[in-house]
Design a protein around this motif. Structure first.
Motif, mmCIF file in Angstrom:
data_model
loop_
_atom_site.group_PDB
_atom_site.id
_atom_site.type_symbol
_atom_site.label_atom_id
_atom_site.label_comp_id
_atom_site.label_asym_id
_atom_site.label_seq_id
_atom_site.Cartn_x
_atom_site.Cartn_y
_atom_site.Cartn_z
ATOM 1 N N GLY A 155 0.801 -1.214 0.000
ATOM 2 C CA GLY A 155 0.000 0.000 0.000
ATOM 3 C C GLY A 155 0.832 1.261 0.000
ATOM 4 N N THR A 156 0.119 2.407 -0.107
ATOM 5 C CA THR A 156 0.766 3.712 -0.236
ATOM 6 C C THR A 156 0.051 4.743 0.631
ATOM 7 O OG1 THR A 156 1.401 3.194 -2.516
ATOM 8 C CG2 THR A 156 1.457 5.516 -1.889
ATOM 9 N N THR A 157 0.852 5.667 1.181
ATOM 10 C CA THR A 157 0.296 6.788 1.954
ATOM 11 C C THR A 157 0.877 8.097 1.455
ATOM 12 O OG1 THR A 157 -0.018 5.442 3.956
ATOM 13 C CG2 THR A 157 0.076 7.837 4.235
ATOM 14 N N PHE A 158 -0.013 9.045 1.099
ATOM 15 C CA PHE A 158 0.404 10.405 0.766
ATOM 16 C C PHE A 158 0.089 11.304 1.942
ATOM 17 C CE2 PHE A 158 0.408 8.768 -3.525
ATOM 18 C CZ PHE A 158 1.410 9.488 -4.146
ATOM 19 N N GLU A 159 1.079 12.116 2.329
ATOM 20 C CA GLU A 159 0.906 13.044 3.452
ATOM 21 C C GLU A 159 1.066 14.470 2.936
ATOM 22 O OE1 GLU A 159 3.766 14.255 6.986
ATOM 23 O OE2 GLU A 159 2.950 12.233 7.327
ATOM 24 N N ILE A 160 0.009 15.270 3.118
ATOM 25 C CA ILE A 160 0.014 16.654 2.644
ATOM 26 C C ILE A 160 -0.084 17.572 3.846
ATOM 27 C CG2 ILE A 160 -1.184 18.347 1.200
ATOM 28 C CD1 ILE A 160 -2.371 15.742 -0.217
ATOM 29 N N ASN A 161 0.772 18.572 3.905
ATOM 30 C CA ASN A 161 0.758 19.553 4.992
ATOM 31 C C ASN A 161 0.519 20.934 4.409
ATOM 32 O OD1 ASN A 161 1.734 18.087 7.612
ATOM 33 N ND2 ASN A 161 3.097 17.342 5.996
ATOM 34 N N LEU A 162 -0.569 21.578 4.878
ATOM 35 C CA LEU A 162 -0.911 22.918 4.427
ATOM 36 C C LEU A 162 -0.868 23.868 5.610
ATOM 37 C CD1 LEU A 162 -3.896 21.964 2.117
ATOM 38 C CD2 LEU A 162 -1.612 22.654 1.383
ATOM 39 N N PRO A 163 -0.256 25.053 5.443
ATOM 40 C CA PRO A 163 -0.108 25.973 6.586
ATOM 41 C C PRO A 163 -1.431 26.551 7.065
ATOM 42 C CG PRO A 163 0.609 27.038 4.571
ATOM 43 C CD PRO A 163 0.314 25.618 4.203
ATOM 44 N N VAL A 164 -1.542 26.696 8.403
ATOM 45 C CA VAL A 164 -2.712 27.309 9.032
ATOM 46 C C VAL A 164 -2.261 28.613 9.661
ATOM 47 C CG1 VAL A 164 -4.471 27.089 10.829
ATOM 48 C CG2 VAL A 164 -3.775 25.081 9.485
ATOM 49 N N LYS A 165 -2.888 29.727 9.307
ATOM 50 C CA LYS A 165 -2.549 31.029 9.896
ATOM 51 C C LYS A 165 -3.408 31.243 11.128
ATOM 52 C CE LYS A 165 -1.205 33.091 5.498
ATOM 53 N NZ LYS A 165 -1.434 34.174 4.515
#
Length: 470
Positions: free
Chosen positions: A453-463
């Motif tokens: 299997g595969t895991t994508f991890e996305i991080n988006l900034p929170v102001k």
């Protein structure tokens, strides 16, 4: 010898027949002895004469040899001197010219006396002389370069040849010396020229290497620029495609909304009519109205998702709810995974709103979820999680599909890289996804185990200052 010959002559003149028998026998025996002695004496005389002739010839040859040697000795362009018992006993005229002195300053001197204390290799001249002469005494000729010193103190380099010679009954070491000062000077100059040439070649080589490196760097820059241009071109093409698709989906959503309103309003009128005129049949017909309402709501969700996806990518950032965007993407892709893939959603109860381009976030999550669906060939599971990690909103999308091989994992974000069959993918999806995430000051990474299997991890900034929750 003359006396023996006379006796023999007198003895031969004697008439032996007149002698008594006994005396005759003895005289005859004595005559034979005398004759044998005469023959022996004759042989010795011949031998002595032969040896005398050979000695005379040998002396003649020796005189000739000495004359020839003396001629060569005196006429040679090389300085020649003879050494006996480690001292110079004779020298030719050229030797005196070489050393710029008279014969008295050379005879009875050791060769090392006509040399500086140390040779150029740092060895004592006298010690080096002993070693060389020992080799000559063993019958081994010697050839070497030697630094000499004239009585006036001048130094000069010489090529020296030492060998054994025999003159008369005496044996000597003959030393032939040739002044090579000019030759050594030329050699030194040639060495300087060679060294200068090597330095020039080295400098030129370094310059060429530097130029080559600069050209190589420029070439790499050009390759990178070309690569970036191709990537930008592909991105623009894809963006234009997505923009065209956005326009199309917006039009489709609008065209669906109009007849959908007619259907919804007609259904409401029809239901009210049935409720007013046939109240006793409401229970019978109500499931049909509920099914129609469910279908209408489903169409509304799809239209809503299409409308949100089609928002222009060039619009300014707005506050977005990531959970809603994820649900919209699942709605749009529902037909691809229904009845075979389970969707597990672990969302934050209160998800912070983030400043982003909603249309671009739809494109990001559609690409990743679509890849997860395609990675599951049969039945499977996709898990979507949202959580807060420091100042970032973290989104994880995992599947238990085919996974990615280790050697391919580092290339998945490269433009045009794909492991799909020709015609099934452009290799731009994840490249564009990464670009969009980075444009939002975020990051994306992938972990995968082949066939697990595969895991994508996305991080988006929170102001934090403007953060709101829904």
């Amino acid at each position: 010898m003359k006396y023996v010959s006379q006796i023999s002559k007198n003895f031969q003149e004697v008439d032996l027949s007149q002698m008594p028998h006994f005396k005759y026998y003895e005289a005859n025996k004595l005559g034979k002895v005398i004759k044998e002695m005469l023959r022996s004496i004759k042989r010795q005389q011949n031998s002595l004469l032969e040896e005398k002739n050979k000695a005379e010839e040998s002396e003649e040859l020796m005189r000739d040899s000495e004359i020839k040697f003396r001629t060569l000795y005196e006429s040679s362009n090389d300085a020649i001197f003879l050494i006996k018992e480690n001292k110079i006993v004779s020298c030719n005229q050229r030797t005196m010219e070489f050393f710029k002195c008279n014969e008295d300053e050379i005879i009875n001197k050791r060769p090392s006396d006509l040399s500086p204390e140390y040779q150029l290799d740092g060895e004592l001249s006298i010690e080096k002389e002993k070693v060389i002469l020992e080799e000559v005494f063993k019958g081994i000729p010697q050839y070497f370069e030697w630094q000499h010193k004239r009585p006036n103190g001048e130094l000069f380099m010489a090529a020296v040849s030492l060998s054994f010679v025999e003159l008369g009954r005496e044996k000597y070491v003959q030393s032939s010396i040739r002044d090579i000062t000019i030759r050594k000077k030329h050699e030194l100059e040639l060495e300087k020229y060679r060294q200068n040439l090597e330095n020039m070649v080295e400098e030129r080589t370094q310059e060429l290497n530097k130029t080559n490196m600069e050209l190589s760097e420029k070439n790499e820059m050009l390759k990178k620029t070309l690569h970036d241009l191709k990537e930008t071109q592909s991105h623009l093409i894809q963006s234009e495609k997505m923009a065209s698709l956005g326009i199309l989906t917006a039009g489709v959503a609008h065209e669906i909304n109009n007849p959908l309103n007619f259907v919804q309003n007609g259904t409401l009128v029809l239901q009210r009519t049935f409720d007013a005129e046939l109240p006793e049949s409401k229970e019978k017909y109500q499931p049909f109205f509920d099914a129609i309402k469910t279908g209408i709501d489903r169409i509304k969700d799809i239209v809503k998702s299409l409308s949100r996806y089609s928002r222009s990518q060039k619009t300014s950032a707005s506050l977005c709810n990531v959970n809603e965007i994820l649900d919209n993407c699942l709605t749009m892709l529902h037909n691809q995974y229904k009845n075979r893939i389970e969707i597990h959603k672990n969302y934050l109860d209160k998800t912070p709103l983030i400043a982003a381009n909603e249309g671009e976030l739809h494109q990001v999550f559609l690409n990743i979820i679509s890849n997860a669906i395609q990675a599951i060939s049969d039945n499977g599971k996709i898990t979507i999680e949202t959580c807060i990690n420091d100042t970032y909103l973290q989104i994880k999308i995992s599947d238990n599909g085919a996974g990615i091989k280790k050697e391919n994992l580092k290339h998945i974000f490269d433009p045009f890289y794909t492991t799909k069959e020709p015609g099934e993918g452009t290799g731009l999806g994840l490249s564009i996804t990464k670009k969009l995430v980075e444009e939002h000051n975020g990051s994306i990474k992938c972990k995968s185990v082949f066939e697990e299997g595969t895991t994508f991890e996305i991080n988006l900034p929170v102001k934090h200052k403007s953060t709101r929750y829904e």
